[in-house]
Design a protein around this motif. Structure first.
Motif, short mmCIF file in Angstrom:
data_model
loop_
_atom_site.label_atom_id
_atom_site.label_comp_id
_atom_site.label_asym_id
_atom_site.label_seq_id
_atom_site.Cartn_x
_atom_site.Cartn_y
_atom_site.Cartn_z
N GLY A 92 -19.45 -106.15 74.26
CA GLY A 92 -19.18 -107.56 74.04
C GLY A 92 -20.20 -108.19 73.11
N CYS A 93 -19.71 -109.17 72.33
CA CYS A 93 -20.60 -110.01 71.51
C CYS A 93 -20.88 -111.24 72.37
CB CYS A 93 -19.91 -110.41 70.21
SG CYS A 93 -19.46 -109.01 69.18
N TRP A 94 -22.00 -111.22 73.06
CA TRP A 94 -22.29 -112.28 74.02
C TRP A 94 -22.92 -113.49 73.29
CZ3 TRP A 94 -23.98 -110.46 79.59
CH2 TRP A 94 -22.95 -109.68 80.12
N SER A 95 -23.33 -114.47 74.08
CA SER A 95 -23.66 -115.78 73.52
C SER A 95 -24.82 -115.77 72.53
CB SER A 95 -23.97 -116.75 74.65
OG SER A 95 -22.77 -117.15 75.24
N GLY A 96 -24.87 -116.83 71.73
CA GLY A 96 -25.93 -116.97 70.74
C GLY A 96 -25.75 -118.26 69.96
N SER A 97 -26.41 -118.31 68.82
CA SER A 97 -26.50 -119.58 68.08
C SER A 97 -26.26 -119.34 66.59
CB SER A 97 -27.90 -120.16 68.29
OG SER A 97 -28.87 -119.24 67.82
N ALA A 98 -26.33 -120.41 65.82
CA ALA A 98 -26.16 -120.30 64.35
C ALA A 98 -27.26 -121.10 63.68
CB ALA A 98 -24.80 -120.86 63.95
N ILE A 99 -27.62 -120.66 62.49
CA ILE A 99 -28.55 -121.45 61.68
C ILE A 99 -28.09 -121.36 60.23
CG2 ILE A 99 -30.20 -119.51 61.51
CD1 ILE A 99 -32.45 -121.65 61.45
N ALA A 100 -28.09 -122.52 59.56
CA ALA A 100 -27.72 -122.57 58.15
C ALA A 100 -29.00 -122.52 57.34
CB ALA A 100 -26.96 -123.86 57.87
N VAL A 101 -29.10 -121.57 56.41
CA VAL A 101 -30.27 -121.47 55.53
C VAL A 101 -29.74 -121.33 54.11
CG1 VAL A 101 -32.34 -120.17 54.94
CG2 VAL A 101 -31.67 -120.38 57.34
N GLY A 102 -30.09 -122.29 53.25
CA GLY A 102 -29.54 -122.29 51.90
C GLY A 102 -28.03 -122.42 51.99
N ASP A 103 -27.31 -121.55 51.27
CA ASP A 103 -25.86 -121.65 51.36
C ASP A 103 -25.27 -120.57 52.27
OD1 ASP A 103 -26.37 -119.50 49.79
OD2 ASP A 103 -25.03 -120.07 48.15
N MET A 104 -26.12 -120.05 53.17
CA MET A 104 -25.65 -119.00 54.08
C MET A 104 -25.64 -119.50 55.52
SD MET A 104 -25.17 -116.21 52.31
CE MET A 104 -25.39 -114.78 53.39
N LEU A 105 -24.68 -119.01 56.27
CA LEU A 105 -24.64 -119.29 57.70
C LEU A 105 -24.93 -117.99 58.46
CD1 LEU A 105 -24.12 -121.43 59.86
CD2 LEU A 105 -21.70 -120.78 59.82
N TYR A 106 -25.94 -118.03 59.33
CA TYR A 106 -26.33 -116.85 60.10
C TYR A 106 -25.97 -117.07 61.57
CZ TYR A 106 -29.13 -115.66 56.03
OH TYR A 106 -29.53 -115.34 54.75
N LEU A 107 -25.30 -116.09 62.15
CA LEU A 107 -25.05 -116.12 63.59
C LEU A 107 -26.01 -115.14 64.25
CD1 LEU A 107 -21.13 -115.84 63.66
CD2 LEU A 107 -22.56 -117.89 63.40
N PHE A 108 -26.59 -115.54 65.35
CA PHE A 108 -27.42 -114.66 66.18
C PHE A 108 -26.72 -114.50 67.52
CE2 PHE A 108 -31.40 -113.93 63.97
CZ PHE A 108 -31.24 -114.78 62.88
N TYR A 109 -26.48 -113.28 67.93
CA TYR A 109 -25.75 -113.07 69.18
C TYR A 109 -26.30 -111.85 69.92
CZ TYR A 109 -23.23 -109.17 67.02
OH TYR A 109 -22.92 -107.97 66.43
N THR A 110 -25.95 -111.79 71.19
CA THR A 110 -26.39 -110.65 72.00
C THR A 110 -25.35 -109.55 71.96
OG1 THR A 110 -27.67 -112.05 73.48
CG2 THR A 110 -26.96 -109.92 74.36
N GLY A 111 -25.79 -108.35 71.62
CA GLY A 111 -24.94 -107.18 71.71
C GLY A 111 -25.11 -106.62 73.11
#
Ligand code: FRU
Length: 486
Positions: A92-111
């Motif tokens: 499962g791709c469990w919970s996490g957050s997002a951060i926008a840096v420059g013109d990129m969107l990064y998702l951080f999640y628990t594997g």
């Protein structure tokens, strides 16, 4: 797996039954949803992701569903963003957050993986330029067993929340360590390499595990949120088996610790969990899963094909050591047909025109000459969701035990999943409330938002009365608005 999920949703979404689907609260088209994830403002839009299992209305191997909004009210469904299709996230791709840096969107999640009964949870990245299609980073995981401090189990190490301070990145991860629930802080210069700092906030008797941390700034103060499992009940507080808590204070980027001056439960109701907050141009805004673990899954039992919704997004402020929550501004643009009532109540009254199950009520009640004051929501002659102010005790009670389809809680819950009491005595005897009803939910904001009580209810068809009663007398003013989001 992504393609399969998106095709499945397109084919099945019209089969879901909308009887209890809120109209201005976010819900999945089909299938199961739990925590909000990756709540972020990116390129002029809010993005919300969510823990998602499209194939059944019960929890399963987690995907990340996705939606976008310009005003936090009207949401557009987007393709599923993540599916559990790698070695490190196959469970499962469990919970996490997002951060926008420059013109990129990064998702951080628990594997999450579970092989031969061994659970491993690691932190991973997926990124996107268009905010819709995500690529998992080839160097995943970015935080794995090697970076976990001694005493912290790799089996319960999840829900990364990433934010920036003074040009450095920080990641909070929910866990426990040496038997105490906690949240660990990591630091990075580049989002990809992470170094352990410390635990953010140590508390004894904190429950079994802290899930879903967040950290934002409101009115110059840091607001830390997390969701403890099995936090010990204290009289009227923390009475659900899973609680949501906040701490106010100052996060120190040099140590990764927070000096907290206040600590309390975030919502005093029955269905509020895994809250996540983000920063936008106006300040801090929070949204939560309007539901709870280990409760009757009503829409599943009824075969409606979907389960789970979010609360109204809530604007956060702080004042006198309290977190204040108010409905995020966007909702007022959808108010319709306003009506106002002014009365001295000395018994029981329905007021003509004050009824319905999709609405907002603004109530101002002078309770200085009453012993108790009750509003019965979603009512008919045999049902009602009761909200009672007890002047002697200085408490409010939210009771859904007679609201309709029964909801049972976890055996360990003091609330029994049915009722919550909160200590509350309004200043100057004036009880001010803003109540939002949306078919199967009630969110009640008290005063300036220092107390909010949220609950799901499943009333029978036609139970749409709103009845007021009191012992003694109450000077009452009520404003009612319909809410229409087409
Ligand atoms: C919270 C939670 C998280 C986890 C997710 C799994 O509700 O238990 O800790 O990442 O749900 O769906």
């Amino acid at each position: 797996m992504l393609k399969r999920a998106n095709e499945y949703i397109a084919a099945k979404k019209d089969a879901a039954d909308g009887e209890f689907r809120g109209t201005y609260h976010f819900t999945p088209q089909i299938g199961w949803m739990n925590d909000p994830n990756g709540f972020v403002y990116f390129r002029g839009e809010y993005h919300i992701f969510y823990q998602y299992y499209p194939y059944d209305s019960v929890w399963g191997p987690m995907h990340w569903g996705h939606a976008t909004s310009k005003d936090l009210v009207r949401w557009t469904h987007q393709p599923v963003a993540l599916a559990p299709d790698e070695d490190y996230d196959e469970g499962g791709c469990w919970s996490g957050s997002a951060i926008a840096v420059g013109d990129m969107l990064y998702l951080f999640y628990t594997g999450h993986t579970e092989r031969d009964g061994v659970r491993v949870q690691t932190q991973n990245i997926a990124y996107s330029r268009d905010g819709v299609h995500f690529v998992k980073y080839e160097g995943n995981p970015v935080v794995g067993p090697a970076q976990i401090p001694e005493g912290t189990p790799v089996a319960d190490f999840r829900d990364p929340y990433v934010f920036e301070r003074d040009g450095k990145y920080f990641m909070l991860v929910g866990t426990l360590g040496d038997g105490v629930a906690k949240v660990q802080t990591y630091r990075s210069d580049d989002l990809f390499h992470w170094e352990y700092m410390s635990d953010i906030l140590s508390r004894a008797h904190a429950g079994y595990c802290w899930e879903c941390p967040s950290l934002v700034t409101a009115d110059g103060e840091n607001v830390f949120l997390c969701s403890p499992v099995d936090y010990p009940a204290e009289k009227y507080r923390f009475c659900n088996y899973n609680s949501c808590v906040y701490a106010l204070g100052k996060f120190n980027p040099k140590t990764g610790k927070m000096q907290a001056s206040a600590f309390d439960e975030t919502d005093g109701g029955l269905d509020f969990y895994a809250a996540q907050a983000t920063q936008d141009g106006k300040g801090a805004v929070m949204i939560a899963w309007m539901n709870m673990w280990n409760r009757t899954n009503v829409t599943h039992e009824l075969g409606h094909g979907w389960a789970g919704s979010f609360t109204l997004p809530r604007r956060l402020h702080t004042k006198d050591g309290k977190l204040l929550q108010t409905p995020a501004e966007g909702i007022s643009a959808y108010y319709t047909d306003e009506m106002t009532i002014s009365d001295t109540l000395d018994g029981t009254a329905p007021y003509e025109g004050v009824s319905g199950n999709i609405l907002r009520l603004k109530i101002s009640a002078d309770v200085s000459a009453c012993r108790s004051f009750t509003i019965s929501l979603f009512a008919d002659d045999t049902h009602g969701t009761m909200l009672t102010y007890d002047a002697e005790e200085g408490t409010v009670l939210l009771d859904r035990s007679e609201s309709g389809y029964p909801v049972a809680g976890d055996a360990r819950e003091v609330s029994e999943g049915k009722r919550r009491i909160a200590q509350y005595r309004p200043e100057n005897g004036l009880l001010e409330m803003e109540i939002f009803l949306d078919k199967s939910s009630a969110e009640i904001f008290f005063g300036e938002g220092e107390l909010v009580m949220t609950a799901l209810v499943y009333p029978p068809e036609g139970a749409e009365d709103i009845r007021f009663s009191c012992e003694g007398s109450v000077r009452l003013s009520v404003v009612k608005n319909g809410i229409t989001v087409s």
